[in-house]
Scaffold this motif. Structure first.
Motif, PDB file in Angstrom:
ATOM      1  N   ALA A 235       0.889  -1.076   0.005  1.00 33.34           N
ATOM      2  CA  ALA A 235       0.148  -0.189   0.147  1.00 33.34           C
ATOM      3  C   ALA A 235       0.877   1.070   0.098  1.00 33.34           C
ATOM      4  CB  ALA A 235      -0.967  -0.099   1.100  1.00 33.34           C
ATOM      5  N   TYR A 236       1.861   1.196   0.766  1.00 36.09           N
ATOM      6  CA  TYR A 236       2.873   2.353   0.719  1.00 36.09           C
ATOM      7  C   TYR A 236       3.334   2.860  -0.495  1.00 36.09           C
ATOM      8  CZ  TYR A 236       6.638   5.212   2.046  1.00 36.09           C
ATOM      9  OH  TYR A 236       7.685   6.511   2.116  1.00 36.09           O
ATOM     10  N   LEU A 237       3.842   1.840  -1.479  1.00 35.58           N
ATOM     11  CA  LEU A 237       4.387   1.924  -2.823  1.00 35.58           C
ATOM     12  C   LEU A 237       3.140   2.497  -3.641  1.00 35.58           C
ATOM     13  CD1 LEU A 237       6.822  -0.751  -3.088  1.00 35.58           C
ATOM     14  CD2 LEU A 237       7.264   1.757  -2.747  1.00 35.58           C
ATOM     15  N   VAL A 238       2.051   1.901  -3.335  1.00 34.23           N
ATOM     16  CA  VAL A 238       0.791   2.582  -4.414  1.00 34.23           C
ATOM     17  C   VAL A 238       0.449   3.852  -3.813  1.00 34.23           C
ATOM     18  CG1 VAL A 238      -1.403   2.246  -4.963  1.00 34.23           C
ATOM     19  CG2 VAL A 238      -0.145   0.063  -4.555  1.00 34.23           C
ATOM     20  N   PHE A 239       0.648   4.148  -2.698  1.00 34.56           N
ATOM     21  CA  PHE A 239       0.493   5.750  -2.135  1.00 34.56           C
ATOM     22  C   PHE A 239       1.372   6.702  -2.767  1.00 34.56           C
ATOM     23  CE2 PHE A 239      -2.024   3.897   1.890  1.00 34.56           C
ATOM     24  CZ  PHE A 239      -3.069   3.669   1.184  1.00 34.56           C
ATOM     25  N   GLU A 240       2.610   6.174  -2.673  1.00 33.50           N
ATOM     26  CA  GLU A 240       3.705   6.995  -3.425  1.00 33.50           C
ATOM     27  C   GLU A 240       3.395   7.206  -5.062  1.00 33.50           C
ATOM     28  OE1 GLU A 240       8.005   6.443  -1.289  1.00 33.50           O
ATOM     29  OE2 GLU A 240       7.494   4.944  -2.784  1.00 33.50           O
ATOM     30  N   ALA A 241       2.978   6.089  -5.496  1.00 33.45           N
ATOM     31  CA  ALA A 241       2.604   6.346  -7.187  1.00 33.45           C
ATOM     32  C   ALA A 241       1.516   7.287  -7.199  1.00 33.45           C
ATOM     33  CB  ALA A 241       2.500   4.834  -7.595  1.00 33.45           C
TER      34      ALA A 241
ATOM     35  N   ALA B 184      -2.389  -7.247  -8.723  1.00 32.74           N
ATOM     36  CA  ALA B 184      -2.922  -6.197  -9.681  1.00 32.74           C
ATOM     37  C   ALA B 184      -2.354  -4.860  -9.474  1.00 32.74           C
ATOM     38  CB  ALA B 184      -4.558  -6.086  -9.625  1.00 32.74           C
ATOM     39  N   LEU B 185      -2.268  -4.488  -8.244  1.00 28.10           N
ATOM     40  CA  LEU B 185      -1.537  -3.192  -7.775  1.00 28.10           C
ATOM     41  C   LEU B 185      -0.121  -3.241  -8.234  1.00 28.10           C
ATOM     42  CD1 LEU B 185      -3.474  -2.667  -4.521  1.00 28.10           C
ATOM     43  CD2 LEU B 185      -3.643  -1.094  -6.593  1.00 28.10           C
ATOM     44  N   ALA B 186       0.648  -4.275  -7.620  1.00 32.61           N
ATOM     45  CA  ALA B 186       1.913  -4.403  -7.987  1.00 32.61           C
ATOM     46  C   ALA B 186       2.181  -4.138  -9.923  1.00 32.61           C
ATOM     47  CB  ALA B 186       2.446  -5.858  -7.498  1.00 32.61           C
ATOM     48  N   GLU B 187       1.306  -4.956 -10.450  1.00 36.25           N
ATOM     49  CA  GLU B 187       1.581  -4.636 -11.755  1.00 36.25           C
ATOM     50  C   GLU B 187       1.219  -3.418 -12.428  1.00 36.25           C
ATOM     51  OE1 GLU B 187       0.523  -9.445 -12.950  1.00 36.25           O
ATOM     52  OE2 GLU B 187      -1.063  -7.930 -13.044  1.00 36.25           O
ATOM     53  N   ALA B 188       0.325  -2.817 -11.585  1.00 38.63           N
ATOM     54  CA  ALA B 188      -0.254  -1.346 -11.931  1.00 38.63           C
ATOM     55  C   ALA B 188       1.095  -0.459 -11.909  1.00 38.63           C
ATOM     56  CB  ALA B 188      -1.338  -0.809 -11.446  1.00 38.63           C
ATOM     57  N   VAL B 189       1.623  -0.742 -10.814  1.00 43.38           N
ATOM     58  CA  VAL B 189       2.886   0.053 -10.257  1.00 43.38           C
ATOM     59  C   VAL B 189       4.105  -0.228 -11.310  1.00 43.38           C
ATOM     60  CG1 VAL B 189       4.568   0.887  -8.452  1.00 43.38           C
ATOM     61  CG2 VAL B 189       2.143   0.565  -7.930  1.00 43.38           C
ATOM     62  N   ALA B 190       4.389  -1.534 -11.156  1.00 47.95           N
ATOM     63  CA  ALA B 190       5.963  -1.712 -11.792  1.00 47.95           C
ATOM     64  C   ALA B 190       5.877  -2.861 -12.985  1.00 47.95           C
ATOM     65  CB  ALA B 190       6.740  -2.412 -10.546  1.00 47.95           C
TER      66      ALA B 190
END
Length: 384
Positions: free
Chosen positions: A66-72, A128-134
């Motif tokens: 979640a932290y990395l998604v919030f950063e994105a 799904a979120l990991a793929e959206a970010v990276a």
């Protein structure tokens, strides 16, 4: 199996490297393999047991996700209303694990995926979120570990975004508390929006938040549960209660409990103990000059010294009135001195014992004097 039965100050950021203990105060017995209680206002660990024990973090991993998604989101690399396609990798993630039940035929928003990640603990949402970010879970894990390194966490490594068992997925109570603290401090609005939500419905399936404390204590406003056979039942909880004229936040980490009920019960016990037995007091304001000592060989005769952040300390109730500051300074102070250079240490003494130590910083820059001024001060120092 060392239990810290005192306030142990774990300073980092502007207070890097200082560590002391306060008056001893027996901690409660907590039925868990490893646990820790952190006061985020003072940045102090109040008490802990086995805080550096390496454990399998299970779904507590999703706090870093979640932290990395919030950063994105903050950096405009993603948008809450952005729709993403569901990959087969996300859809097929371990069929026996927690899911939000996304569908490869139906695009899903980042907003819904975050609710699915945080409230429903969906492993499919994590992928799904990991793929959206990276682009992939493996590439996202690289970002997770870069963030671990940036935060200075020595006992943590992530292998995936969801926390399903892997030999390369491990952490500690201390590191997990710091990740939780970073998320709450850096993304307060996202934390407030998602982590206090008690249930979420997606694909016509409603699931409750697994954090029982959201129903048991109105001051608890997050955070995350985790469970695997190896990890046991784990819970990171955060609560905010009044403290003098302001508020105070505690984060509890309970790892390796024997059941869902026990992890909730022990977390609440730990939070209540911390709030009832300790006070957090403000000692100095950010950039408040606590002294103006003499400077030699500089363009000015004195320098303002103090702290680059508001300075708080957590102490057992009733002991704050007895605290006495003691400044140990590096003398003589000789220019040039750059702003934010450490020039001494402030010890907080109670009954003749140091209970906390903080670096004292130069609050301004003092440049070197001319050759004549330096020569004159050299003579004065020799004669002193």
């Amino acid at each position: 199996m060392k239990k810290l039965l005192a306030v142990a100050l774990l300073c980092f950021s502007a207070l890097t490297g200082q560590s002391t203990q306060a008056q001893s105060l027996p901690a409660p017995t907590i039925a868990a393999k490893s646990w820790l209680l952190l006061d985020t206002t003072s940045n102090q660990v109040i008490a802990s047991e086995n805080p550096e024990m390496r454990i399998e973090p299970a779904s507590l991993t999703k706090i870093m996700t979640a932290y990395l998604v919030f950063e994105a989101l903050r950096d405009k690399k993603l948008a809450m209303d952005q729709m993403v396609n569901v990959s087969m990798a996300a859809w097929k993630v371990d069929s026996d694990s927690s899911k939000m039940f996304i569908d490869p035929k139906v695009p899903v928003s980042i907003n819904d995926l975050l609710y699915g990640l945080i409230v429903q603990s969906g492993n499919d949402a994590a992928v799904a979120l990991a793929e959206a970010v990276a682009g992939s879970s493996d590439a996202f894990a690289v970002l997770m570990n870069r963030e671990v390194e940036r935060m200075g966490l020595k006992g943590t490594h992530f292998a995936n975004p969801h926390g399903l068992p892997s030999p390369q997925n491990y952490s500690t109570a201390n590191d997990l508390s710091r990740i939780a603290q970073h998320l709450i401090t850096e993304f307060p609005e996202y934390y407030k929006t998602f982590y206090s939500t008690k249930s979420f419905t997606y694909n016509k399936i409603s699931q409750p938040n697994r954090n029982r404390l959201l129903w048991l204590d109105p001051t608890v406003d997050g955070m995350k549960t985790g469970h695997t056979e190896a990890a046991g039942f784990c819970l990171i909880s955060s609560a905010k209660r009044p403290n003098g004229s302001g508020e105070r936040r505690l984060i509890s980490v309970v790892l390796g409990a024997t059941s869902d009920q026990v992890r909730a019960q022990e977390s609440l016990k730990l939070l209540n103990w911390g709030f009832l037995n300790f006070d957090t007091i403000k000692l100095y304001d950010k950039n408040q000059a606590i002294g103006t000592p003499e400077v030699w060989k500089g363009t000015q005769a004195q320098i303002k010294i103090g702290f680059t952040k508001d300075l708080y300390v957590t102490l057992p109730k009733g002991s704050a009135a007895r605290i006495k500051p003691q400044l140990d300074r590096k003398d003589p102070l000789v220019a040039p001195i750059a702003a934010n250079t450490q020039i001494g240490t402030m010890k907080m003494m109670i009954d003749g014992k140091s209970v906390a130590e903080f670096p004292v910083m130069a609050l301004e820059t003092v440049n070197q004097a001319s050759i004549f001024g330096r020569a004159w001060d050299s003579i004065r120092l020799w004669m002193k």
